[in-house]
Enzyme design. Structure first.
Site, PDB file in Angstrom:
ATOM      1  N   ARG A 110      36.226  43.443  14.493  1.00 42.53           N
ATOM      2  CA  ARG A 110      37.041  42.350  14.308  1.00 42.53           C
ATOM      3  C   ARG A 110      36.318  41.460  14.871  1.00 42.53           C
ATOM      4  O   ARG A 110      35.461  41.319  15.774  1.00 42.53           O
ATOM      5  CB  ARG A 110      38.436  42.548  14.988  1.00 42.53           C
ATOM      6  CG  ARG A 110      39.428  43.308  14.444  1.00 42.53           C
ATOM      7  CD  ARG A 110      40.637  43.297  14.868  1.00 42.53           C
ATOM      8  NE  ARG A 110      40.552  43.350  16.386  1.00 42.53           N
ATOM      9  CZ  ARG A 110      41.388  42.745  17.522  1.00 42.53           C
ATOM     10  NH1 ARG A 110      42.546  41.760  16.927  1.00 42.53           N
ATOM     11  NH2 ARG A 110      41.312  42.938  18.765  1.00 42.53           N
ATOM     12  N   SER A 178      33.064  49.047  22.695  1.00 39.99           N
ATOM     13  CA  SER A 178      33.871  50.014  23.371  1.00 39.99           C
ATOM     14  C   SER A 178      33.095  51.457  22.986  1.00 39.99           C
ATOM     15  O   SER A 178      33.653  52.411  22.725  1.00 39.99           O
ATOM     16  CB  SER A 178      35.167  50.309  22.537  1.00 39.99           C
ATOM     17  OG  SER A 178      35.954  49.179  22.973  1.00 39.99           O
ATOM     18  N   ASP A 231      37.965  46.948  26.976  1.00 41.17           N
ATOM     19  CA  ASP A 231      39.195  46.487  26.540  1.00 41.17           C
ATOM     20  C   ASP A 231      40.258  46.431  27.590  1.00 41.17           C
ATOM     21  O   ASP A 231      41.069  45.706  27.613  1.00 41.17           O
ATOM     22  CB  ASP A 231      39.593  47.266  25.461  1.00 41.17           C
ATOM     23  CG  ASP A 231      39.544  48.876  25.884  1.00 41.17           C
ATOM     24  OD1 ASP A 231      39.110  49.425  26.906  1.00 41.17           O
ATOM     25  OD2 ASP A 231      39.955  49.874  25.029  1.00 41.17           O
TER      26      ASP A 231
END
Length: 494
Positions: A110, A178, A231
């Site tokens: 994203r 991540s 995150d």
């Protein structure tokens, strides 16, 4: 005479075989004569082994605190990595301007932008989601990052006028990556290994920020990566932006982790100059916590032994969404095998590892219909078990409750451990500090029985007085908005 002996022996032998056969049949009949009673014994045994009385939870919290101290003292000193994130500033709501985030953590990525308006908060936000072609996941670092940078360029070029980027200033980006990384500073980190289907070997050991920066240069994108984040740390930043009392973030989703704000002087392994803020965000990687006080069962032990990482992530395997459904399947498989819970034959689908996902477990646990129709439908649709009795369905719900309750109560004990380590469980200058814990992840957000149990258990553990000063809030999208906020906090222009 010889014939008589032979015949006699044959008769005696035949009688022995018949007796043995009768004994086996009788044993089987006894074993399955009352499956409800037998299944009750297995459920009772599970409940006993999963028990989490307050005394045990406080022992687990104390063990968590001890491991936190050990992990902060030296690298490799604890099962908890207690990673220094180099995030020494969190949002204050004074941030202004347009900031970007790139969230790369799977087969999609994203890109996101936010317009920050100081005390007014986030004025506008936009994002785009892009699939990564499979060949780029196993190709070269240049091909992957060029593709990402080109998509970032498209995203910037489609920027509407409501996003007011000051002329003459370089755009700044928070990069949520991540995958396992050895972080070297707020804006650099080397890839340790790929997961989630990526396998670009030439990238291992290289700085992910440097590779992205080179790709942006090649694509003509004038942008600086000002923060490389995880995150959980992003969730902490997003939570802090919304509420100044946020000091801890916990993710309870497919996996589980926690991050919190630590005093810099309480980190013996930190050898650099102390940050001006006097604080440092620590990424605990608490999924790897292990203690002799954890109520492990035979189901946990076999799940761990058969996993891709035996002996690792024990806490995560007891509390997170990846594993709760699988633990349920293992209990049901034993009951199908030993007490014919679902009839004379073990349903073939029940032998398939991870066929029962936690969302299905949650749906069954939350079934309030008189006949537990949701439970019946799930057993039929997923495991192809038809015509289950109400008592069988009740047994399934009871097992869901035992496993979810244990997981939620252990997560609460972990949070208590953090409160103890940071002194937020006691009076400061005659007052109890307000502590808000930013929570994220589908397990916490959607499994309401789990969430309610966690919150009630934490209140029970901290006591009535402190419970008024400890609050859990849902803080979504740490990997997106949280990363953009961290880019703002660590901007080259402040």
């Amino acid at each position: 005479m010889g014939k008589k002996v032979t015949v006699g022996a044959a008769v005696i032998g035949g009688a022995a075989v018949c007796a043995a056969a009768a004994f086996i049949v009788r044993c089987r009949m006894q074993q399955n004569s009352n499956p409800v009673s037998k299944s009750g014994d297995i459920v009772k045994e599970l409940e006993e082994h999963c028990a989490t009385p307050v005394s045990k939870l406080k022992q687990i919290a104390d063990a968590m605190t001890v491991e936190m101290h050990a992990g902060l003292a030296s690298e490799g000193g604890s099962k908890l990595k207690m990673l220094i994130t180099y995030v020494d500033n969190l949002p204050t709501r004074d941030e202004q301007g347009v900031y970007y985030a790139l969230d790369l953590g799977g087969t999609n990525f994203r890109v996101l932008r936010v317009q920050l308006a100081g005390k007014s908060g986030i004025e506008y936000k936009e994002f785009a989601e892009v699939s990564i072609p499979p060949q780029l996941m196993v190709g070269t670092p240049e091909a992957l990052f060029d593709y990402i940078a080109a998509e970032l360029n498209k995203f910037i070029s489609s920027e509407s006028e409501k996003f007011r980027h000051p002329s003459g200033r370089q755009r700044e980006l928070g990069f949520t990556f991540s995958f396992p990384v050895l972080q070297l500073s707020i804006d650099s980190g080397t890839l340790i290994r790929w997961t989630k289907g990526f396998s670009i070997q030439d990238m291992v050991g290289r700085d992910v920020v440097a590779e992205l920066t080179k790709a942006m240069d090649r694509q003509g994108v004038d942008m600086r990566v000002s923060a490389l984040v995880n995150d959980t740390v992003g969730t902490l930043a997003g939570g802090k932006y919304d509420n100044k009392d946020v000091a801890v973030a916990v993710i309870l989703g497919t996996g589980s982790n926690a991050a919190y704000v630590e005093r810099a002087q309480a980190i013996p392994k930190w050898h650099g100059p102390h940050p001006k803020s006097g604080e440092m965000v620590i990424n605990m990687e608490w999924g790897n916590f292990k203690s002799s006080h954890l109520p492990l069962t035979e189901y946990d032990n076999t799940l761990d032994a058969e996993s891709l990482n035996p002996g690792e992530q024990i806490f995560e395997k007891m509390i997170s969404g990846m594993y709760l459904g699988e633990l349920l399947r293992r209990v049901l498989y034993r009951m199908a095998n030993e007490v014919a819970l679902f009839g004379d034959t073990v349903p073939p689908k029940l032998k398939t590892h991870f066929i029962l996902r936690t969302p299905e477990m949650s749906a069954m646990h939350h079934d309030t219909s008189p006949d537990l129709n949701v439970v019946g439908d799930k057993l039929k649709d997923i495991l192809e078990i038809s015509n289950t009795s109400l008592s069988t369905r009740k047994t399934v719900v009871e097992i869901c409750n035992i496993l979810a309750t244990r997981g939620a109560r252990l997560a609460a004990a972990g949070i208590l451990g953090i409160l103890k380590k940071t002194g937020r469980d006691s009076f400061r200058d005659g007052e109890l500090p307000n502590t808000v814990i930013a929570m994220d992840g589908g397990l916490y957000e959607h499994y309401s029985e789990y969430r309610n149990c966690l919150e009630n258990t934490l209140n029970e553990l901290v006591g009535e007085k402190l419970a008024k000063h400890v609050k859990l809030i849902l803080s979504n999208d740490g990997s997106g908005i949280g990363a953009a906020l961290l880019a703002a906090c660590h901007s080259q222009y402040i």
